[in-house]
Scaffold this motif. Structure first.
Motif, PDB file in Angstrom:
ATOM      1  N   UNK A 150     154.928 118.197  31.205  1.00  0.00           N
ATOM      2  CA  UNK A 150     155.414 118.046  32.570  1.00  0.00           C
ATOM      3  C   UNK A 150     154.667 116.860  33.145  1.00  0.00           C
ATOM      4  N   UNK A 151     155.359 115.764  33.344  1.00  0.00           N
ATOM      5  CA  UNK A 151     154.718 114.554  33.832  1.00  0.00           C
ATOM      6  C   UNK A 151     154.609 114.609  35.352  1.00  0.00           C
ATOM      7  N   UNK A 152     153.509 115.193  35.832  1.00  0.00           N
ATOM      8  CA  UNK A 152     153.337 115.362  37.274  1.00  0.00           C
ATOM      9  C   UNK A 152     153.407 114.033  38.027  1.00  0.00           C
ATOM     10  N   UNK A 153     153.071 112.944  37.331  1.00  0.00           N
ATOM     11  CA  UNK A 153     153.045 111.650  38.006  1.00  0.00           C
ATOM     12  C   UNK A 153     154.448 111.076  38.185  1.00  0.00           C
ATOM     13  N   UNK A 154     155.464 111.786  37.712  1.00  0.00           N
ATOM     14  CA  UNK A 154     156.824 111.262  37.809  1.00  0.00           C
ATOM     15  C   UNK A 154     157.267 111.072  39.257  1.00  0.00           C
ATOM     16  N   UNK A 155     156.871 111.998  40.126  1.00  0.00           N
ATOM     17  CA  UNK A 155     157.197 111.864  41.552  1.00  0.00           C
ATOM     18  C   UNK A 155     156.584 110.600  42.145  1.00  0.00           C
ATOM     19  N   UNK A 156     155.447 110.189  41.594  1.00  0.00           N
ATOM     20  CA  UNK A 156     154.783 108.975  42.088  1.00  0.00           C
ATOM     21  C   UNK A 156     155.523 107.721  41.618  1.00  0.00           C
ATOM     22  N   UNK A 157     156.118 107.801  40.431  1.00  0.00           N
ATOM     23  CA  UNK A 157     156.917 106.675  39.958  1.00  0.00           C
ATOM     24  C   UNK A 157     158.101 106.469  40.911  1.00  0.00           C
ATOM     25  N   UNK A 158     158.674 107.578  41.327  1.00  0.00           N
ATOM     26  CA  UNK A 158     159.764 107.580  42.305  1.00  0.00           C
ATOM     27  C   UNK A 158     159.317 106.861  43.592  1.00  0.00           C
ATOM     28  N   UNK A 159     158.121 107.220  44.070  1.00  0.00           N
ATOM     29  CA  UNK A 159     157.587 106.622  45.299  1.00  0.00           C
ATOM     30  C   UNK A 159     157.322 105.127  45.097  1.00  0.00           C
ATOM     31  N   UNK A 160     156.698 104.785  43.979  1.00  0.00           N
ATOM     32  CA  UNK A 160     156.375 103.382  43.718  1.00  0.00           C
ATOM     33  C   UNK A 160     157.667 102.572  43.596  1.00  0.00           C
ATOM     34  N   UNK A 161     158.670 103.158  42.985  1.00  0.00           N
ATOM     35  CA  UNK A 161     159.974 102.491  42.889  1.00  0.00           C
ATOM     36  C   UNK A 161     160.501 102.121  44.268  1.00  0.00           C
ATOM     37  N   UNK A 162     160.384 103.065  45.200  1.00  0.00           N
ATOM     38  CA  UNK A 162     160.864 102.797  46.556  1.00  0.00           C
ATOM     39  C   UNK A 162     160.069 101.657  47.193  1.00  0.00           C
ATOM     40  N   UNK A 163     158.755 101.642  46.990  1.00  0.00           N
ATOM     41  CA  UNK A 163     157.922 100.586  47.566  1.00  0.00           C
ATOM     42  C   UNK A 163     158.215  99.222  46.942  1.00  0.00           C
TER      43      UNK A 163
ATOM     44  N   UNK B 183     145.880 116.702  21.651  1.00  0.00           N
ATOM     45  CA  UNK B 183     144.927 117.554  22.370  1.00  0.00           C
ATOM     46  C   UNK B 183     145.645 118.782  22.909  1.00  0.00           C
ATOM     47  N   UNK B 184     144.882 119.804  23.356  1.00  0.00           N
ATOM     48  CA  UNK B 184     145.536 120.962  23.966  1.00  0.00           C
ATOM     49  C   UNK B 184     146.408 120.518  25.140  1.00  0.00           C
ATOM     50  N   UNK B 185     147.484 121.253  25.342  1.00  0.00           N
ATOM     51  CA  UNK B 185     148.454 120.856  26.368  1.00  0.00           C
ATOM     52  C   UNK B 185     147.844 120.735  27.743  1.00  0.00           C
ATOM     53  N   UNK B 186     146.878 121.618  28.015  1.00  0.00           N
ATOM     54  CA  UNK B 186     146.287 121.656  29.350  1.00  0.00           C
ATOM     55  C   UNK B 186     145.607 120.325  29.672  1.00  0.00           C
ATOM     56  N   UNK B 187     145.070 119.632  28.639  1.00  0.00           N
ATOM     57  CA  UNK B 187     144.399 118.353  28.867  1.00  0.00           C
ATOM     58  C   UNK B 187     145.398 117.310  29.366  1.00  0.00           C
ATOM     59  N   UNK B 188     146.555 117.255  28.729  1.00  0.00           N
ATOM     60  CA  UNK B 188     147.560 116.283  29.148  1.00  0.00           C
ATOM     61  C   UNK B 188     148.089 116.612  30.544  1.00  0.00           C
ATOM     62  N   UNK B 189     148.227 117.904  30.831  1.00  0.00           N
ATOM     63  CA  UNK B 189     148.705 118.313  32.159  1.00  0.00           C
ATOM     64  C   UNK B 189     147.721 117.882  33.238  1.00  0.00           C
ATOM     65  N   UNK B 190     146.426 118.076  32.955  1.00  0.00           N
ATOM     66  CA  UNK B 190     145.418 117.697  33.946  1.00  0.00           C
ATOM     67  C   UNK B 190     145.421 116.190  34.151  1.00  0.00           C
ATOM     68  N   UNK B 191     145.575 115.449  33.063  1.00  0.00           N
ATOM     69  CA  UNK B 191     145.650 113.999  33.186  1.00  0.00           C
ATOM     70  C   UNK B 191     146.835 113.603  34.058  1.00  0.00           C
ATOM     71  N   UNK B 192     147.940 114.289  33.872  1.00  0.00           N
ATOM     72  CA  UNK B 192     149.126 113.990  34.665  1.00  0.00           C
ATOM     73  C   UNK B 192     148.853 114.233  36.150  1.00  0.00           C
ATOM     74  N   UNK B 193     148.155 115.323  36.456  1.00  0.00           N
ATOM     75  CA  UNK B 193     147.801 115.601  37.848  1.00  0.00           C
ATOM     76  C   UNK B 193     146.887 114.498  38.372  1.00  0.00           C
TER      77      UNK B 193
END
Lengths: 262, 298, 336
Positions: free
Chosen positions: B38-51, B93-103
Motif C-alpha cells: 500500500x503506497x501511502x505516499x500515493x496521495x502525495x503524488x496526487x498533491x504534487x501533481x496538482x502543484x 524485507x518484512x512488509x511492515x518495513x515497506x509500509x512504514x517507509x511509505x508512511x
C-alpha cells in the motif's frame, strides 16, 4: 469395530474450475502409520491443508475420532483443529525462524496453558510454577530430539536436518493424537533419512500417535509405513501394503517417466 | 425540482468526483498488484501533481493540456525515484518495513511542501483553465464544463491505460510480474524495470487526478492528498485490490455514494462514509466487488 | 517474580525517588517538570504501540485516535463532578477513575476497529486505523459539548510528575509481563509466521485483538494524562502526525523492544521540545529518520534486545576486561 482416528468421506475440493482432490476416502486406525504418495501435483499437500483447516473442502466430510470435524458447510479454523489433536509439519519448513529453538517449542505448548490473561499481566499465582513446567517439558522434548544443547540458538541457524526435527518436536508439543508429516525427508541424505525413519517409529510408540505422512523418498515410505494410499490427479488410484503397492500396475503407470519405485 | 431530477444531478456530480478517485485508485491497485504494497505516499503524488500543474500554468504560462502532460511526466519521474530509493531496498524485507517507509515518505512530501518557500502552508487559488458554463441537458439537470473536462480526461486516460496493460509488451510484463515475480524473471522479463514502469504509470494517473481535482475545487494546499488518497484506497479495496476495472468501478461507486450523502444534508459525515464502507466491505467481502480470491501457498 | 525483575524495579524506583527529590529541592523548574511528565506520557504511548507493531507484527497508525478518545472522555469526567462517578470521589482519585474510564472507552473503540480488520492481512489494519484517526478528529471537530474546533478548556492539572511516573511504571510492568508470558509468546509467533502459529493452536485473530485492545487501553490512558497536563485539548492535538511521532519512537528503539521504546520516547520528546520552533523542519527530519532506519537499520538502534540492569552490568564487566560471555550466547561452536 474400533472407531478410526481419521476418516474422510468423498472429500472434494475445487479451485475455480480445477478439481484438485476428488472423492477422497481414506481412514486411519489408532496407532497406524500410513503413507500418502503420488506424483508431483497429485494433490497430497492439498489433502493436508483440508485436514488442518487451511482449505475448506467443497464437498465431503472429515471425521476425527468418530466426531465430525469439518465439511463443506461446517469449516473449522486451523487453531481449533490443532486443539482437537491434529498437528502437522510443512513441506517448506515453517519454523519461527527468528526465535530460539526453545521458544519454538514453548509456543506450541500455549494451547495447554492454564493461567489466565490477568495472571499474565501481574505474574502472580500459578504463573511461575506453570512457566517452569512449560520450560521443563519443552527441554525434555528437545532432549528426545537431541536438540537440547541448541535450545538458545535461533531456529534459522540450525542445519537443515535439525530444522526438520525441530518442526516435528514443535508439532508434538501440541500433544496431538494424529500427526501429519509433509515430506519429512525432503533434502536429507540417506543416513539422515535412515535416522528419521527410526525417529518416526520411536515417536509413534513414545507418544501413542497415529501418523499420516506424505513422502517422495520411496525408501522411507516403503520402510516405515504399514499401509499406503497412492494419489494421482486428486484421486486414490491404489491402496494397500508396501508390497502390494510396489507391484500394482496402476501405480507403476502413474510414476512411469518420473521416478521408479525402489 | 423533482426527486428524479435531483437523483440524476447527484449521479452526474458523483461520477465526476468518482472519476478522480478512480484515477488515484488505479495507481494504488497497480502498485499493490505488482509488489503487494500500500503506497501511502500515493496521495502525495496526487498533491504534487496538482502543484506542478499550478506552476506550469502560472509560472511557465503553459495551457491546460501541456501543463497536464508536464505534471504527469514530472510525477512519473518522481514515482520512479521514490520506488528506486525507498522501496526497492525493502523488497525482501518484512512488509511492515515497506509500509512504514511509505508512511514516512507521505509525511516527508507534505512537510517538504510546507517548508518550500514558494508553496507554504496556506492554500493557493488554482488558475481557471476553462470558462465555467452550465449546460441544461434535461429540465433542471445541469452539466458544467469543468465536469465535462474531468470526465473526458479521466476516460481518455483509462482507455489509454487499458491499451497499455493489455496490448503492449510492457503491459504483458506487468501482468506477468504481478502473477509471479520469480517466474517472470526466468522468462526474461526485467522485473525491476517493470516495477518502475508501474510506479511511473500510477504516478502519472495520480498527477492527472490532482490537476482535475484542483480544476473542480479551485484551490490547492499541501495536505490536499490525504483524504482523496484515503478514499481512493477505499475505492481500490471496494473494487477488489489488484483489479484495474475494480478500481474504476470502486472509485465511481464511492463518488456517487459520497455525493448522495452530501445531498441528503449530511455533508459532515461525508468523510466518515468512506471509512464505514471500508469496514463494511472488509467484513462482508474482503476481496472486493471484482477481486479474485487468492490463497496463501502453504 | 524473577530476581532480575526485582533489580529492575528497584532501579526504576530509585530513579523516580531521585527525580522527585530533585524537584522538591528546586533543581528542576516548572518547564522541565512539564517535560519530564510529558516524557512519561509518551513512554506509555510508545510502549503500548510497540505491543501491536513490534510484538504482534501488526501495523497500527491510529494511536493518536485512541489517545483522543481517552483524553476527551477523561476530561469530561474530571470537568463534570457528579457525572456517573459519585461527587464524593474528587481530586486525584477522580482523575485516576476518569483515566481508567477513558482507557476502557479507547479499548472498546479499539475492539470495534480491530474486529473487522484484524482477521485480514496486516496492511488493512494500517489503512483502517489511519482512517479511524481522521474520523475521530472530524467527529470531535463537530462535537459542540467539548468545544469543537476551538478546543476543550479548563481541565485541572492533575497530571503531575509523580503520578504520571507511577502510571508509566505500572504500564511498562504490565505490558512487559504480558510480553514475556505465554500469551506474549503467542503474539510473537503471529508476527513470525501467522500460518504456523495458527496450526500450533493459536487463535491468531483472538490474540491480535487482545494485543490491539490492550494497546488501545494504554493509549487512552496516555491521552487522559495529556489532557490533564496541557489543561486544554483540541482535535488537532491528535492529528496523524502524533501517531507518526509515536511510531518513530517504536521504530527508533527497535521494533519489539520495550526498553528501546522507552529510551526513544525520552530522546525524541527532548528533541521535539528543542525543535518546537521549527515544526515542519522537525517533521521532515523525523520522516527521513523513519525511512532511513527502515532501509539501513530495520532492527532499530537497540536491535530488538532488551536493556536491563543485569545486562548493563554485563556490559560494564566486559568493558573492564573480565570477559565472561553469557551462557548460551556463543554456542555456535562446541555443540554435539
Amino acid at each position: 469395530m474400533p472407531v478410526p482416528v481419521l476418516e474422510t468421506k468423498d472429500l472434494t475440493i475445487r479451485f475455480g474450475g480445477l478439481t484438485a482432490v476428488m472423492d477422497l476416502n481414506i481412514h486411519l486406525d489408532e496407532g497406524e502409520l500410513v503413507g500418502l504418495i503420488g506424483p508431483n501435483g497429485a494433490g497430497k499437500t492439498t489433502v493436508f491443508n483440508m485436514l488442518t483447516g487451511v482449505y475448506k473442502p467443497s464437498a465431503g466430510t472429515i471425521s476425527f475420532c468418530g466426531e465430525l470435524l469439518c465439511s463443506a458447510e461446517h469449516s473449522v479454523p486451523p487453531s481449533q483443529i490443532s486443539i482437537k489433536g491434529i498437528a502437522r509439519t510443512f513441506q517448506n519448513i515453517r519454523l519461527f525462524k527468528e526465535l530460539s529453538v526453545l521458544d519454538n517449542v514453548k509456543i506450541a505448548y500455549h494451547q495447554h496453558v492454564k493461567y489466565g490473561l490477568a495472571t499474565s499481566f501481574f505474574h502472580i499465582g500459578k504463573y511461575a510454577a506453570e512457566e517452569k513446567e512449560i520450560e521443563k517439558k519443552a527441554i525434555d522434548l528437545l532432549q528426545l530430539f537431541g536438540l537440547e544443547n541448541k535450545k538458545n540458538e535461533q531456529a534459522k541457524n540450525l542445519p537443515y536436518g535439525e530444522q526438520r526435527r525441530l518442526e516435528i518436536a514443535r508439532a508434538l508439543a501440541t500433544r496431538p493424537k494424529l500427526l501429519l508429516l509433509d515430506e519429512p525427508a525432503a533434502g536429507m541424505n540417506p543416513q539422515e533419512t535412515q535416522n528419521l525413519m527410526e525417529l518416526i517409529r520411536f515417536i509413534r510408540e513414545e507418544f501413542d500417535l497415529t501418523i499420516l505422512l506424505i513422502e517422495h523418498d520411496m525408501s522411507l515410505v516403503m520402510g516405515v509405513c504399514e499401509r499406503i494410499y497412492v494419489l494421482d490427479y486428486g484421486r486414490v488410484i491404489a491402496q494397500g501394503s508396501p508390497a502390494e503397492i510396489r507391484t500394482n500396475p496402476k501405480v507403476i503407470e502413474a510414476y512411469l517417466g518420473s521416478e521408479g519405485i525402489a | 425540482m423533482t426527486l428524479g431530477q435531483q437523483i440524476l444531478q447527484q449521479l452526474i456530480n458523483g461520477i465526476a468526483l468518482g472519476s478522480v478517485y478512480a484515477l488515484i485508485a488505479l495507481g494504488y491497485t497497480m502498485v499493490y498488484g505488482i509488489i503487494r504494497l500500500i503506497n501511502f505516499a500515493h496521495g502525495e503524488v496526487f498533491m504534487i501533481g496538482a502543484f506542478v500543474g499550478y506552476f506550469a500554468i502560472t509560472l511557465f504560462k503553459f495551457s491546460f493540456i501541456p501543463a497536464l502532460i508536464f505534471a504527469m511526466l514530472f510525477c512519473s519521474l518522481l514515482g520512479i525515484i521514490m520506488e528506486r530509493l525507498a522501496y526497492k531496498p525493502l523488497r525482501e524485507a518484512p512488509r511492515i518495513a515497506a509500509l512504514m517507509t511509505a508512511v514516512g515518505l507521505s509525511i516527508f512530501f507534505q512537510n517538504l511542501m510546507v517548508y518550500l518557500k514558494w508553496v507554504g502552508a496556506s492554500p493557493k487559488a488554482f488558475p481557471r483553465v476553462i470558462e465555467i458554463t452550465r449546460y441544461e441537458i434535461m429540465e433542471n439537470v445541469y452539466l458544467t464544463s469543468d465536469k465535462i473536462l474531468t470526465l473526458g480526461v479521466a476516460l481518455a486516460l483509462m482507455l489509454a491505460l487499458q491499451y497499455v496493460v493489455h496490448k503492449t509488451k510492457m503491459g504483458r510484463a506487468m501482468r506477468a510480474v504481478s502473477q509471479d515475480k520469480d517466474a517472470a524473471q526466468l522468462m526474461g522479463i526485467n522485473v525491476d524495470t517493470t516495477i518502475s514502469f508501474t510506479f511511473a504509470l500510477g504516478s502519472a494517473l495520480a498527477a492527472a487526478g490532482g490537476i482535475l481535482y484542483a480544476v473542480s475545487y479551485g484551490k490547492i494546499i499541501y495536505n490536499m492528498g490525504t483524504m482523496p488518497g484515503l478514499k481512493a484506497f477505499v475505492s481500490a479495496v471496494l473494487g477488489g485490490i489488484g483489479s484495474i476495472p475494480g478500481a474504476v468501478a470502486g472509485g465511481m461507486l464511492l463518488g456517487i455514494v459520497e455525493n448522495a450523502v452530501s445531498a441528503a444534508g449530511m455533508s459532515m459525515l461525508r468523510d466518515a462514509v468512506a471509512f464505514a464502507i471500508l469496514i463494511l466491505i472488509l467484513l462482508i467481502k474482503p476481496t472486493g466487488l471484482l477481486g479474485k480470491n487468492t490463497r496463501e501457498k502453504v | 517474580m524473577k530476581k532480575s525483575t526485582i533489580i529492575n524495579l528497584i532501579f526504576v524506583l530509585a530513579i523516580g525517588i531521585a527525580l522527585h527529590l530533585l524537584r522538591k529541592a528546586g533543581f528542576i523548574n516548572g518547564y522541565y517538570d512539564h517535560i519530564l511528565t510529558k516524557i512519561c506520557m509518551f513512554i506509555i504511548a510508545a510502549v503500548s504501540l510497540n505491543l501491536i507493531n513490534g510484538i504482534c507484527g501488526q501495523f497500527s497508525l491510529g494511536h493518536a485516535g485512541f489517545m483522543a478518545v481517552g483524553a476527551y472522555i477523561a476530561a469530561i469526567f474530571t470537568k463534570n463532578p457528579g457525572l456517573i462517578i459519585p461527587e464524593a470521589i474528587a481530586g486525584m482519585p477522580r482523575f485516576f477513575v476518569a483515566l481508567i474510564i477513558g482507557g476502557l472507552m479507547a479499548a472498546f473503540v479499539g475492539f470495534l476497529v480491530g474486529l473487522p480488520t484484524l482477521r485480514l492481512r496486516g496492511d488493512y489494519l494500517a489503512i483502517t486505523t489511519l482512517g479511524f484517526g481522521e474520523i475521530i478528529r472530524v467527529l470531535l471537530l463537530n462535537w459542540k459539548f467539548v468545544g469543537g474546533a476551538s478546543g476543550y478548556f479548563g481541565i485541572k492539572p492533575y497530571a503531575n510528575f509523580l503520578s504520571v511516573y507511577v502510571l508509566a511504571v505500572i504500564t511498562v510492568f504490565i505490558i512487559q509481563n504480558f510480553i514475556t508470558s505465554s500469551y506474549g509468546r503467542a503474539c510473537i509467533a503471529i508476527r513470525e509466521d501467522e500460518m504456523a502459529a495458527e496450526t500450533m493452536g493459536i487463535h491468531t485473530t483472538k490474540y491480535k485483538i487482545i494485543a490491539f485492545v490492550l494497546a488501545a487501553f494504554f493509549a487512552g490512558i496516555a491521552g487522559g494524562i495529556y489532557a490533564h497536563l496541557m489543561q486544554a485539548i483540541m482535535p488537532r492535538d491528535f492529528s496523524f502526525l502524533v501517531s507518526v511521532d509515536i511510531l518513530l519512537m517504536v521504530v527508533l528503539g527497535g521494533l519489539g523492544s520495550t526498553s528501546g521504546s522507552i529510551m526513544a520516547a525520552i530522546f525524541l520528546t527532548l528533541v521535539t521540545e528543542s525543535l518546537r520552533r521549527f515544526q515542519s523542519l522537525r517533521v521532515i527530519i523525523y520522516s527521513l529518520m523513519l525511512i532511513f532506519i527502515m532501509i539501513f537499520r530495520p532492527q532499530g538502534l537497540l536491535g530488538g534486545q532488551e536493556l536491563s540492569v543485569s545486562m548493563l552490568k554485563e556490559k560494564i564487566k566486559l568493558l573492564f576486561g573480565r570477559i565472561k560471555p553469557e551462557k548460551g550466547y556463543a554456542s555456535t561452536n562446541g555443540t554435539e
